[in-house]
Write a protein that holds these residues in place. Structure first.
Motif, short mmCIF file in Angstrom:
data_model
loop_
_atom_site.label_atom_id
_atom_site.label_comp_id
_atom_site.label_asym_id
_atom_site.label_seq_id
_atom_site.Cartn_x
_atom_site.Cartn_y
_atom_site.Cartn_z
N GLY A 179 -13.58 -9.20 10.77
CA GLY A 179 -14.25 -7.91 10.79
C GLY A 179 -15.35 -7.98 11.85
O GLY A 179 -15.24 -8.72 12.83
N ILE A 180 -16.40 -7.25 11.66
CA ILE A 180 -17.51 -7.25 12.63
C ILE A 180 -18.50 -8.32 12.22
O ILE A 180 -19.00 -8.34 11.09
CB ILE A 180 -18.19 -5.87 12.70
CG1 ILE A 180 -17.15 -4.79 13.05
CG2 ILE A 180 -19.31 -5.89 13.74
CD1 ILE A 180 -17.66 -3.38 12.93
N ILE A 181 -18.77 -9.23 13.14
CA ILE A 181 -19.62 -10.38 12.87
C ILE A 181 -20.98 -10.19 13.53
O ILE A 181 -21.08 -9.69 14.65
CB ILE A 181 -18.95 -11.67 13.38
CG1 ILE A 181 -17.51 -11.79 12.84
CG2 ILE A 181 -19.78 -12.90 13.01
CD1 ILE A 181 -17.39 -11.81 11.33
N ARG A 182 -22.01 -10.59 12.83
CA ARG A 182 -23.38 -10.46 13.34
C ARG A 182 -23.60 -11.46 14.49
O ARG A 182 -23.81 -12.64 14.26
CB ARG A 182 -24.38 -10.74 12.21
CG ARG A 182 -25.83 -10.43 12.55
CD ARG A 182 -26.76 -11.01 11.48
NE ARG A 182 -26.27 -10.78 10.13
CZ ARG A 182 -26.55 -9.70 9.41
NH1 ARG A 182 -27.32 -8.74 9.90
NH2 ARG A 182 -26.06 -9.58 8.17
N GLU A 188 -29.38 -4.91 16.90
CA GLU A 188 -29.79 -4.79 15.51
C GLU A 188 -29.80 -3.33 15.05
O GLU A 188 -29.55 -3.04 13.87
CB GLU A 188 -31.16 -5.42 15.31
CG GLU A 188 -31.47 -5.68 13.85
CD GLU A 188 -32.58 -6.70 13.66
OE1 GLU A 188 -33.19 -6.67 12.57
OE2 GLU A 188 -32.82 -7.52 14.56
N SER A 189 -30.04 -2.42 15.97
CA SER A 189 -30.08 -1.00 15.61
C SER A 189 -28.73 -0.48 15.13
O SER A 189 -28.67 0.56 14.47
CB SER A 189 -30.54 -0.17 16.82
OG SER A 189 -29.64 -0.33 17.90
N ARG A 202 -21.54 -5.19 4.28
CA ARG A 202 -22.39 -6.00 5.17
C ARG A 202 -21.60 -6.49 6.36
O ARG A 202 -20.37 -6.45 6.35
CB ARG A 202 -22.99 -7.20 4.42
CG ARG A 202 -21.98 -8.31 4.08
CD ARG A 202 -22.72 -9.55 3.58
NE ARG A 202 -21.86 -10.64 3.17
CZ ARG A 202 -21.44 -11.62 4.01
NH1 ARG A 202 -21.77 -11.59 5.30
NH2 ARG A 202 -20.68 -12.60 3.55
N LEU A 203 -22.31 -6.93 7.37
CA LEU A 203 -21.66 -7.61 8.49
C LEU A 203 -21.28 -9.02 8.08
O LEU A 203 -21.88 -9.61 7.17
CB LEU A 203 -22.62 -7.69 9.69
CG LEU A 203 -22.99 -6.38 10.38
CD1 LEU A 203 -23.99 -6.66 11.50
CD2 LEU A 203 -21.76 -5.71 10.94
N ASP A 208 -19.66 -17.45 8.08
CA ASP A 208 -18.45 -17.05 7.38
C ASP A 208 -17.20 -17.44 8.17
O ASP A 208 -16.19 -17.88 7.61
CB ASP A 208 -18.44 -15.54 7.14
CG ASP A 208 -19.54 -15.07 6.20
OD1 ASP A 208 -19.79 -15.75 5.20
OD2 ASP A 208 -20.15 -14.02 6.48
N VAL A 209 -17.28 -17.25 9.48
CA VAL A 209 -16.14 -17.56 10.35
C VAL A 209 -15.94 -19.07 10.44
O VAL A 209 -14.81 -19.57 10.30
CB VAL A 209 -16.35 -16.96 11.75
CG1 VAL A 209 -15.12 -17.22 12.62
CG2 VAL A 209 -16.66 -15.48 11.67
#
Length: 237
Positions: A179-182, A188-189, A202-203, A208-209
């Motif tokens: 998914g979308i990873i931080r 950040e916006s 959540r991101l 996690d990866v």
């Protein structure tokens, strides 16, 4: 170097997920060959850095040759390098196509072809891990990304093909679909809006990866798997 030390090639290794994968594989005791377009030398004698753009013909082959010249074997290859360009399909340019397919497909092809050949020569088996996206399984009208689906969908498919083609030789192939990873690529916006695109709200974090890849590395009965690390995106929304 210990003769039984395993060796991993990790692409896209200069920052974010790739850099943390280098650290994780060193903790597992692997020597690491780390590639990205621009990557500095490492102070760790068991980390060899090889700079080069995988979209350029011959760079993937050079990474494999450097691994064999320095460490004499290849046990794992992690195809982490990737390019993501989101725009309406008809707005993609030829340059976009060349950039995305160059890294996501050609880079995978050259590195993995050479790595599997080395694994076969060594007779010890090995492991291929591809990094993909859940957009392949769960298209999103808010994120038009046909080139991601075209290239990463190909990685999902070839993962299963390689898993079956080389199962009898002890070589496994798996994919982690994200998914979308931080990471720094997402300001950040944007985090609140991006987090809402996941059922878990959540991101994903780089950890996690990395944990998913390490699981696959240490799961010898798992091959041909598309492991979704996406906060539930691929299941629905």
């Amino acid at each position: 170097m210990n003769e039984v030390q395993k060796v991993a090639i990790i692409t896209g290794a200069s920052q974010g997920i790739g850099a943390d994968l280098v650290t994780a594989y060193r903790k597992l005791g692997y020597a690491v060959v780390a590639n990205s377009r621009s990557i500095g030398a490492s102070d760790d004698p068991d980390v060899l850095t090889v700079a080069g753009d995988l979209a350029d013909p011959g760079v993937g082959t050079r990474v494999v040759e450097a691994a064999l010249a320095r460490f004499g074997r290849i046990d794992t290859v992690i195809n982490n390098a990737g390019i993501f360009i989101a725009k309406p399909f008809t707005e993609y340019t030829d340059e976009d196509f060349d950039a995305v397919t160059g890294v996501n497909v050609r880079g995978f092809f050259e590195v993995t072809r050479g790595a599997i050949a080395a694994m076969l020569d060594g007779g010890r088996g090995g492991h291929v891990v591809n990094i993909s996206t859940s957009l392949v399984d769960h298209a999103n009208s808010q994120v038009p990304a046909a080139l991601a689906s075209l290239t990463k969908g190909g990685l999902n498919a070839v993962t299963k093909e390689l898993a079956i083609e080389y199962a009898s030789r002890g070589i496994r192939a798996n994919t982690v679909a994200l998914g979308i990873i931080r990471t720094p690529m997402h300001p950040e916006s944007t985090h609140e809006a991006l987090a809402a695109m996941h059922p878990l709200g959540r991101l994903g974090d780089v950890e996690d990866v990395v944990n998913a890849v390490v699981y696959l590395e240490t799961a010898p009965f798992v091959t041909g798997e598309i492991l979704h690390v996406d906060g539930g995106q691929s299941a629905g929304h």
